[in-house]
Design a protein around this motif. Sequence first.
Motif, PDB file in Angstrom:
ATOM      1  N   CYS A  70       0.834  -1.206   0.000  1.00 50.20           N
ATOM      2  CA  CYS A  70       0.000   0.000   0.000  1.00 50.20           C
ATOM      3  C   CYS A  70       0.866   1.252   0.000  1.00 50.20           C
ATOM      4  CB  CYS A  70      -0.921   0.008   1.223  1.00 50.20           C
ATOM      5  SG  CYS A  70      -2.321  -1.120   1.105  1.00 50.20           S
ATOM      6  N   TYR A  71       1.956   1.225   0.753  1.00 52.67           N
ATOM      7  CA  TYR A  71       2.819   2.411   0.788  1.00 52.67           C
ATOM      8  C   TYR A  71       3.523   2.618  -0.550  1.00 52.67           C
ATOM      9  CZ  TYR A  71       6.085   5.984   2.136  1.00 52.67           C
ATOM     10  OH  TYR A  71       6.796   7.160   2.184  1.00 52.67           O
ATOM     11  N   VAL A  72       3.923   1.531  -1.196  1.00 53.47           N
ATOM     12  CA  VAL A  72       4.516   1.660  -2.532  1.00 53.47           C
ATOM     13  C   VAL A  72       3.532   2.336  -3.485  1.00 53.47           C
ATOM     14  CG1 VAL A  72       5.333   0.382  -4.553  1.00 53.47           C
ATOM     15  CG2 VAL A  72       6.102  -0.271  -2.265  1.00 53.47           C
ATOM     16  N   ILE A  73       2.275   1.918  -3.385  1.00 55.08           N
ATOM     17  CA  ILE A  73       1.233   2.551  -4.206  1.00 55.08           C
ATOM     18  C   ILE A  73       1.078   4.013  -3.830  1.00 55.08           C
ATOM     19  CG2 ILE A  73      -1.226   2.557  -4.766  1.00 55.08           C
ATOM     20  CD1 ILE A  73       0.319   0.284  -6.057  1.00 55.08           C
ATOM     21  N   TYR A  74       1.102   4.307  -2.533  1.00 58.78           N
ATOM     22  CA  TYR A  74       0.985   5.695  -2.072  1.00 58.78           C
ATOM     23  C   TYR A  74       2.134   6.548  -2.577  1.00 58.78           C
ATOM     24  CZ  TYR A  74      -2.989   5.307   1.150  1.00 58.78           C
ATOM     25  OH  TYR A  74      -4.237   5.163   1.696  1.00 58.78           O
ATOM     26  N   VAL A  75       3.354   5.996  -2.605  1.00 59.74           N
ATOM     27  CA  VAL A  75       4.492   6.742  -3.138  1.00 59.74           C
ATOM     28  C   VAL A  75       4.239   7.101  -4.599  1.00 59.74           C
ATOM     29  CG1 VAL A  75       6.931   6.592  -3.774  1.00 59.74           C
ATOM     30  CG2 VAL A  75       6.195   5.798  -1.524  1.00 59.74           C
ATOM     31  N   ALA A  76       3.789   6.118  -5.360  1.00 61.49           N
ATOM     32  CA  ALA A  76       3.505   6.354  -6.781  1.00 61.49           C
ATOM     33  C   ALA A  76       2.406   7.392  -6.960  1.00 61.49           C
ATOM     34  CB  ALA A  76       3.123   5.046  -7.462  1.00 61.49           C
ATOM     35  N   THR A  77       1.326   7.258  -6.195  1.00 61.91           N
ATOM     36  CA  THR A  77       0.215   8.204  -6.336  1.00 61.91           C
ATOM     37  C   THR A  77       0.616   9.606  -5.886  1.00 61.91           C
ATOM     38  OG1 THR A  77      -0.663   7.576  -4.159  1.00 61.91           O
ATOM     39  CG2 THR A  77      -1.555   6.427  -6.087  1.00 61.91           C
ATOM     40  N   SER A  78       1.452   9.689  -4.853  1.00 61.22           N
ATOM     41  CA  SER A  78       1.896  10.994  -4.374  1.00 61.22           C
ATOM     42  C   SER A  78       2.731  11.714  -5.425  1.00 61.22           C
ATOM     43  CB  SER A  78       2.711  10.837  -3.083  1.00 61.22           C
ATOM     44  OG  SER A  78       1.913  10.304  -2.050  1.00 61.22           O
ATOM     45  N   LEU A  79       3.591  10.972  -6.101  1.00 58.36           N
ATOM     46  CA  LEU A  79       4.407  11.578  -7.145  1.00 58.36           C
ATOM     47  C   LEU A  79       3.556  11.964  -8.349  1.00 58.36           C
ATOM     48  CD1 LEU A  79       7.526   9.230  -6.987  1.00 58.36           C
ATOM     49  CD2 LEU A  79       7.293  11.529  -6.023  1.00 58.36           C
ATOM     50  N   LEU A  80       2.549  11.152  -8.636  1.00 62.27           N
ATOM     51  CA  LEU A  80       1.698  11.427  -9.790  1.00 62.27           C
ATOM     52  C   LEU A  80       0.730  12.585  -9.559  1.00 62.27           C
ATOM     53  CD1 LEU A  80       0.881   7.777 -10.939  1.00 62.27           C
ATOM     54  CD2 LEU A  80       2.280   9.452 -12.157  1.00 62.27           C
ATOM     55  N   ASP A  81       0.508  12.962  -8.286  1.00 57.82           N
ATOM     56  CA  ASP A  81      -0.439  14.054  -8.050  1.00 57.82           C
ATOM     57  C   ASP A  81       0.191  15.432  -8.268  1.00 57.82           C
ATOM     58  OD1 ASP A  81       0.932  14.951  -5.749  1.00 57.82           O
ATOM     59  OD2 ASP A  81      -0.526  14.155  -4.344  1.00 57.82           O
ATOM     60  N   THR A  82       1.525  15.479  -8.432  1.00 52.45           N
ATOM     61  CA  THR A  82       2.217  16.768  -8.554  1.00 52.45           C
ATOM     62  C   THR A  82       1.718  17.614  -9.722  1.00 52.45           C
ATOM     63  OG1 THR A  82       4.185  15.789  -7.538  1.00 52.45           O
ATOM     64  CG2 THR A  82       4.475  17.881  -8.690  1.00 52.45           C
ATOM     65  N   PRO A  83       1.533  17.057 -10.925  1.00 50.11           N
ATOM     66  CA  PRO A  83       1.016  17.901 -12.024  1.00 50.11           C
ATOM     67  C   PRO A  83      -0.349  18.515 -11.715  1.00 50.11           C
ATOM     68  CG  PRO A  83       1.874  15.828 -12.884  1.00 50.11           C
ATOM     69  CD  PRO A  83       1.838  15.683 -11.399  1.00 50.11           C
ATOM     70  N   PHE A  84      -1.148  17.823 -10.918  1.00 49.11           N
ATOM     71  CA  PHE A  84      -2.490  18.321 -10.623  1.00 49.11           C
ATOM     72  C   PHE A  84      -2.451  19.550  -9.712  1.00 49.11           C
ATOM     73  CE2 PHE A  84      -3.174  14.019 -12.051  1.00 49.11           C
ATOM     74  CZ  PHE A  84      -4.322  14.107 -12.811  1.00 49.11           C
ATOM     75  N   ILE A  85      -1.500  19.587  -8.782  1.00 50.82           N
ATOM     76  CA  ILE A  85      -1.435  20.763  -7.908  1.00 50.82           C
ATOM     77  C   ILE A  85      -0.851  21.954  -8.670  1.00 50.82           C
ATOM     78  CG2 ILE A  85       0.844  20.380  -6.837  1.00 50.82           C
ATOM     79  CD1 ILE A  85      -0.533  21.215  -4.163  1.00 50.82           C
ATOM     80  N   TYR A  86       0.015  21.683  -9.654  1.00 50.45           N
ATOM     81  CA  TYR A  86       0.505  22.779 -10.495  1.00 50.45           C
ATOM     82  C   TYR A  86      -0.614  23.312 -11.394  1.00 50.45           C
ATOM     83  CZ  TYR A  86       5.441  22.630  -9.217  1.00 50.45           C
ATOM     84  OH  TYR A  86       6.622  22.727  -8.531  1.00 50.45           O
ATOM     85  N   LEU A  87      -1.439  22.417 -11.917  1.00 49.72           N
ATOM     86  CA  LEU A  87      -2.593  22.863 -12.705  1.00 49.72           C
ATOM     87  C   LEU A  87      -3.555  23.666 -11.830  1.00 49.72           C
ATOM     88  CD1 LEU A  87      -3.326  19.638 -14.796  1.00 49.72           C
ATOM     89  CD2 LEU A  87      -2.538  21.840 -15.681  1.00 49.72           C
ATOM     90  N   ALA A  88      -3.734  23.226 -10.581  1.00 55.54           N
ATOM     91  CA  ALA A  88      -4.607  23.950  -9.660  1.00 55.54           C
ATOM     92  C   ALA A  88      -4.077  25.348  -9.398  1.00 55.54           C
ATOM     93  CB  ALA A  88      -4.737  23.174  -8.349  1.00 55.54           C
ATOM     94  N   ARG A  89      -2.752  25.482  -9.300  1.00 60.61           N
ATOM     95  CA  ARG A  89      -2.199  26.822  -9.072  1.00 60.61           C
ATOM     96  C   ARG A  89      -2.412  27.721 -10.274  1.00 60.61           C
ATOM     97  NH1 ARG A  89       3.827  27.771  -6.787  1.00 60.61           N
ATOM     98  NH2 ARG A  89       4.456  27.243  -8.918  1.00 60.61           N
ATOM     99  N   LEU A  90      -2.327  27.168 -11.475  1.00 58.33           N
ATOM    100  CA  LEU A  90      -2.625  27.959 -12.670  1.00 58.33           C
ATOM    101  C   LEU A  90      -4.067  28.456 -12.649  1.00 58.33           C
ATOM    102  CD1 LEU A  90      -0.853  25.884 -15.482  1.00 58.33           C
ATOM    103  CD2 LEU A  90      -0.138  28.089 -14.551  1.00 58.33           C
ATOM    104  N   LEU A  91      -4.992  27.571 -12.267  1.00 54.99           N
ATOM    105  CA  LEU A  91      -6.401  27.963 -12.164  1.00 54.99           C
ATOM    106  C   LEU A  91      -6.587  29.036 -11.103  1.00 54.99           C
ATOM    107  CD1 LEU A  91      -8.141  24.461 -12.360  1.00 54.99           C
ATOM    108  CD2 LEU A  91      -8.084  26.214 -14.145  1.00 54.99           C
TER     109      LEU A  91
END
Length: 235
Positions: free
Chosen positions: A205-226
């Motif tokens: 589960c933590y391995v999955i969480y590491v992957a998901t945490s890294l993959l969420d980075t583009p979304f927070i940058y898109l949110a900042r643009l918005l």
Amino acid sequence: MTNEVLLVASLLFAFGGLLVMFRFFSKGGIFAWIAICTILANVEVAVLVNAFGMEQTLGNTLFAATFLATDFLSEFYGKKEARRGVFMGIAASATFVFFSAIWRFYTPSANDFAFEYLKNLFANTPRIVAASFVGFAVSEFLDINLYERWWNFSQKLCGDKRAFLWLRNNGSTLISQAVNITVFNVLAFAGLYDGATLFSITLSCYVIYVATSLLDTPFIYLARLLWERKMRENS
């Protein structure tokens, strides 16, 4: 359709849905998405699947979205609103456990076909949701505090409040996710699975969480643009 494809699709929808809710409903949309993901994750987490060569509980992608949501709140609205988001998630879990506990005590009609399935599904709900309560609350409050600390550190380092968004996003989430999954799995599944299985589930589960945490980075940058576009429109 494979479990891997379904998990990736769920992840993209969980992160993308948060972005859409933020775009159209601002802070209220983030709060709503936290409540939605928390309730659904409490249902999913009772299911074990094999994916990417690991045995893991469902709910990982939805819980990951709640961490991204509190990062949104911390980044754009401040620590106080992020804490309100955590309390929203706790309130959603409390509501869910109340109703799911009541469902099991109804007397079904002779024509009912769903009651036994529902009763079996939610037999362990009080324990699972209690574990979710503790893991979610502890790790989310930790995430908020770490986010602020990383932000202060990066701002002091370079003198720019906007810099190192990826660092505060991932630096806070990766640590708090480790706490979340460890606390939750121990409280929810100790005694139901042997030690080796529990360790394997927690690690995967933590391995999955590491992957998901890294993959969420583009979304927070898109949110900042918005967010910045919205600020320009309102100025």
